[in-house]
Design a protein around this motif. Structure first.
Motif, PDB file in Angstrom:
ATOM      1  N   VAL A  93      80.608  89.464  37.276  1.00 17.29           N
ATOM      2  CA  VAL A  93      79.592  88.426  37.161  1.00 17.29           C
ATOM      3  C   VAL A  93      80.280  87.065  37.287  1.00 17.29           C
ATOM      4  CG1 VAL A  93      77.801  87.476  35.663  1.00 17.29           C
ATOM      5  CG2 VAL A  93      78.305  89.917  35.610  1.00 17.29           C
ATOM      6  N   PRO A  94      79.740  86.150  38.105  1.00 20.03           N
ATOM      7  CA  PRO A  94      80.357  84.824  38.211  1.00 20.03           C
ATOM      8  C   PRO A  94      80.182  84.028  36.922  1.00 20.03           C
ATOM      9  CG  PRO A  94      78.356  84.941  39.547  1.00 20.03           C
ATOM     10  CD  PRO A  94      78.596  86.310  38.989  1.00 20.03           C
ATOM     11  N   LYS A  95      81.262  83.405  36.494  1.00 20.37           N
ATOM     12  CA  LYS A  95      81.272  82.595  35.268  1.00 20.37           C
ATOM     13  C   LYS A  95      82.088  81.335  35.526  1.00 20.37           C
ATOM     14  CE  LYS A  95      79.249  85.628  32.505  1.00 20.37           C
ATOM     15  NZ  LYS A  95      78.036  85.391  31.763  1.00 20.37           N
ATOM     16  N   ILE A  96      82.067  80.450  34.568  1.00 20.19           N
ATOM     17  CA  ILE A  96      82.886  79.237  34.588  1.00 20.19           C
ATOM     18  C   ILE A  96      83.823  79.300  33.398  1.00 20.19           C
ATOM     19  CG2 ILE A  96      82.856  76.719  34.266  1.00 20.19           C
ATOM     20  CD1 ILE A  96      81.903  77.474  36.998  1.00 20.19           C
ATOM     21  N   LYS A  97      85.090  79.027  33.648  1.00 22.15           N
ATOM     22  CA  LYS A  97      86.095  78.981  32.576  1.00 22.15           C
ATOM     23  C   LYS A  97      86.451  77.523  32.339  1.00 22.15           C
ATOM     24  CE  LYS A  97      90.847  80.498  31.678  1.00 22.15           C
ATOM     25  NZ  LYS A  97      91.931  81.310  32.257  1.00 22.15           N
ATOM     26  N   ILE A  98      86.277  77.080  31.105  1.00 21.26           N
ATOM     27  CA  ILE A  98      86.608  75.709  30.725  1.00 21.26           C
ATOM     28  C   ILE A  98      87.793  75.756  29.778  1.00 21.26           C
ATOM     29  CG2 ILE A  98      85.794  73.635  29.537  1.00 21.26           C
ATOM     30  CD1 ILE A  98      82.953  74.498  30.263  1.00 21.26           C
ATOM     31  N   GLU A  99      88.800  74.944  30.057  1.00 24.72           N
ATOM     32  CA  GLU A  99      89.963  74.832  29.173  1.00 24.72           C
ATOM     33  C   GLU A  99      90.055  73.403  28.685  1.00 24.72           C
ATOM     34  OE1 GLU A  99      93.262  77.753  30.903  1.00 24.72           O
ATOM     35  OE2 GLU A  99      92.293  76.532  32.447  1.00 24.72           O
ATOM     36  N   VAL A 100      90.103  73.252  27.366  1.00 23.99           N
ATOM     37  CA  VAL A 100      90.175  71.935  26.737  1.00 23.99           C
ATOM     38  C   VAL A 100      91.331  71.961  25.750  1.00 23.99           C
ATOM     39  CG1 VAL A 100      88.985  70.271  25.266  1.00 23.99           C
ATOM     40  CG2 VAL A 100      87.683  71.601  26.924  1.00 23.99           C
ATOM     41  N   VAL A 101      92.212  70.968  25.841  1.00 24.32           N
ATOM     42  CA  VAL A 101      93.270  70.807  24.856  1.00 24.32           C
ATOM     43  C   VAL A 101      92.894  69.586  24.026  1.00 24.32           C
ATOM     44  CG1 VAL A 101      95.732  70.446  24.478  1.00 24.32           C
ATOM     45  CG2 VAL A 101      94.968  71.807  26.414  1.00 24.32           C
ATOM     46  N   CYS A 102      92.855  69.774  22.705  1.00 23.09           N
ATOM     47  CA  CYS A 102      92.418  68.679  21.834  1.00 23.09           C
ATOM     48  C   CYS A 102      93.206  68.707  20.531  1.00 23.09           C
ATOM     49  CB  CYS A 102      90.921  68.773  21.556  1.00 23.09           C
ATOM     50  SG  CYS A 102      90.437  70.247  20.657  1.00 23.09           S
ATOM     51  N   ALA A 142     102.695  70.106  23.867  1.00 29.17           N
ATOM     52  CA  ALA A 142     102.078  69.515  25.052  1.00 29.17           C
ATOM     53  C   ALA A 142     102.944  68.340  25.480  1.00 29.17           C
ATOM     54  CB  ALA A 142     100.656  69.034  24.743  1.00 29.17           C
ATOM     55  N   VAL A 143     103.197  68.205  26.775  1.00 25.47           N
ATOM     56  CA  VAL A 143     104.037  67.128  27.297  1.00 25.47           C
ATOM     57  C   VAL A 143     103.331  66.480  28.484  1.00 25.47           C
ATOM     58  CG1 VAL A 143     106.261  66.525  28.337  1.00 25.47           C
ATOM     59  CG2 VAL A 143     106.148  68.325  26.616  1.00 25.47           C
ATOM     60  N   ARG A 144     103.185  65.161  28.442  1.00 22.63           N
ATOM     61  CA  ARG A 144     102.657  64.428  29.593  1.00 22.63           C
ATOM     62  C   ARG A 144     103.806  64.288  30.583  1.00 22.63           C
ATOM     63  NH1 ARG A 144      98.264  60.946  29.926  1.00 22.63           N
ATOM     64  NH2 ARG A 144      98.235  60.898  27.648  1.00 22.63           N
ATOM     65  N   ILE A 145     103.628  64.763  31.790  1.00 23.42           N
ATOM     66  CA  ILE A 145     104.697  64.799  32.785  1.00 23.42           C
ATOM     67  C   ILE A 145     105.202  63.397  33.117  1.00 23.42           C
ATOM     68  CG2 ILE A 145     105.224  65.364  35.196  1.00 23.42           C
ATOM     69  CD1 ILE A 145     103.340  67.780  34.866  1.00 23.42           C
ATOM     70  N   ARG A 146     104.293  62.460  33.330  1.00 24.53           N
ATOM     71  CA  ARG A 146     104.687  61.123  33.778  1.00 24.53           C
ATOM     72  C   ARG A 146     105.538  60.381  32.749  1.00 24.53           C
ATOM     73  NH1 ARG A 146     102.230  56.269  32.870  1.00 24.53           N
ATOM     74  NH2 ARG A 146     100.418  57.313  32.011  1.00 24.53           N
ATOM     75  N   THR A 147     105.154  60.448  31.444  1.00 27.08           N
ATOM     76  CA  THR A 147     105.823  59.623  30.436  1.00 27.08           C
ATOM     77  C   THR A 147     106.719  60.398  29.491  1.00 27.08           C
ATOM     78  OG1 THR A 147     103.980  59.853  28.904  1.00 27.08           O
ATOM     79  CG2 THR A 147     103.921  57.971  30.437  1.00 27.08           C
ATOM     80  N   GLY A 148     106.529  61.707  29.409  1.00 24.14           N
ATOM     81  CA  GLY A 148     107.298  62.493  28.470  1.00 24.14           C
ATOM     82  C   GLY A 148     106.700  62.493  27.055  1.00 24.14           C
ATOM     83  N   GLU A 149     105.538  61.861  26.879  1.00 26.99           N
ATOM     84  CA  GLU A 149     104.885  61.869  25.575  1.00 26.99           C
ATOM     85  C   GLU A 149     104.571  63.306  25.179  1.00 26.99           C
ATOM     86  OE1 GLU A 149     101.934  58.221  25.206  1.00 26.99           O
ATOM     87  OE2 GLU A 149     101.921  59.071  27.238  1.00 26.99           O
ATOM     88  N   THR A 150     104.572  63.570  23.875  1.00 25.58           N
ATOM     89  CA  THR A 150     104.354  64.935  23.426  1.00 25.58           C
ATOM     90  C   THR A 150     103.163  65.040  22.497  1.00 25.58           C
ATOM     91  OG1 THR A 150     105.867  64.649  21.570  1.00 25.58           O
ATOM     92  CG2 THR A 150     106.800  65.539  23.602  1.00 25.58           C
ATOM     93  N   ASP A 151     102.673  66.261  22.373  1.00 25.39           N
ATOM     94  CA  ASP A 151     101.581  66.670  21.483  1.00 25.39           C
ATOM     95  C   ASP A 151     100.359  65.776  21.626  1.00 25.39           C
ATOM     96  OD1 ASP A 151     103.063  68.862  20.694  1.00 25.39           O
ATOM     97  OD2 ASP A 151     104.119  67.699  19.183  1.00 25.39           O
ATOM     98  N   GLU A 152      99.788  65.259  20.528  1.00 29.89           N
ATOM     99  CA  GLU A 152      98.524  64.521  20.592  1.00 29.89           C
ATOM    100  C   GLU A 152      98.608  63.292  21.497  1.00 29.89           C
ATOM    101  OE1 GLU A 152      96.100  63.976  17.022  1.00 29.89           O
ATOM    102  OE2 GLU A 152      97.483  65.352  16.028  1.00 29.89           O
ATOM    103  N   SER A 153      99.743  62.609  21.525  1.00 30.61           N
ATOM    104  CA  SER A 153      99.874  61.426  22.374  1.00 30.61           C
ATOM    105  C   SER A 153      99.915  61.806  23.858  1.00 30.61           C
ATOM    106  CB  SER A 153     101.112  60.603  22.003  1.00 30.61           C
ATOM    107  OG  SER A 153     102.274  61.394  22.133  1.00 30.61           O
ATOM    108  N   ALA A 154     100.172  63.085  24.166  1.00 34.43           N
ATOM    109  CA  ALA A 154     100.182  63.544  25.556  1.00 34.43           C
ATOM    110  C   ALA A 154      98.778  63.833  26.065  1.00 34.43           C
ATOM    111  CB  ALA A 154     101.038  64.800  25.692  1.00 34.43           C
ATOM    112  N   LEU A 155      97.816  63.903  25.158  1.00 30.49           N
ATOM    113  CA  LEU A 155      96.444  64.201  25.566  1.00 30.49           C
ATOM    114  C   LEU A 155      95.838  62.935  26.037  1.00 30.49           C
ATOM    115  CD1 LEU A 155      95.389  66.520  22.638  1.00 30.49           C
ATOM    116  CD2 LEU A 155      96.504  67.119  24.744  1.00 30.49           C
TER     117      LEU A 155
END
Length: 156
Positions: free
Chosen positions: A100-109, A143-156
């Motif tokens: 059955v076609p479905k939508i998968k949503i991924e949210v990091v918060c 979690a790591v923001r690739i551009r800045t190297g920020e981690t965890d909540e600040s990477a979101l």
């Protein structure tokens, strides 16, 4: 070979001829090597995965936007659960489809709003019918923001 002003052959390796090849390679700092593995304080970030009916995507997106969720990843997927596929009639013939076609949503918060995110997805995606979907919540080690190297909540 091009000639130089003095009329001799240009030697392309001349600027580096005395430097060993290994030391000529540019060394890049690896951002994850300097970061601790996992969170010492416990999981501060959650990954929420929701499998929903395709026509509910806009409602779920709007509900998450009102919560302040900054981004999400959406993927078209196929699968089955308890409903075991579906039966469709096409040009007078009945066909059974397993997936059955479905939508998968991924949210990091942030962990603080994770329960509200789950509640919002459930309320927005609910039709009351079989096949409404599932929601999973997982701890994110880092979690790591690739551009800045920020981690965890600040990477979101």
């Amino acid at each position: 070979m091009p000639k130089t002003d003095a009329g001799s052959r240009a030697d392309y390796a001349a600027p580096h001829h005395h430097i060993p090849v290994k030391s000529r390679k540019r060394k890049l700092a690896h951002p994850l090597r300097s970061l601790p593995v996992g969170n010492a304080k416990g999981a501060q970030v959650k990954l929420i995965i929701a499998i929903i009916k395709p026509f509910k995507l806009d409602e779920v997106r709007e509900a998450l936007t009102t919560l302040g969720v900054a981004g999400m990843t959406v993927t078209e997927v196929k699968g089955f659960g308890r409903q075991k596929g579906q039966t469709e009639i096409y040009r007078g013939a009945e066909y059974s489809t397993n997936m059955v076609p479905k939508i998968k949503i991924e949210v990091v918060c942030a962990s603080e709003i994770a329960d509200r995110v789950v509640e919002s997805i459930q309320a927005a995606a609910n039709t009351g019918a079989i096949g409404d979907g599932k929601i999973f919540m997982l701890d994110v080690g880092q979690a790591v923001r690739i551009r800045t190297g920020e981690t965890d909540e600040s990477a979101l």
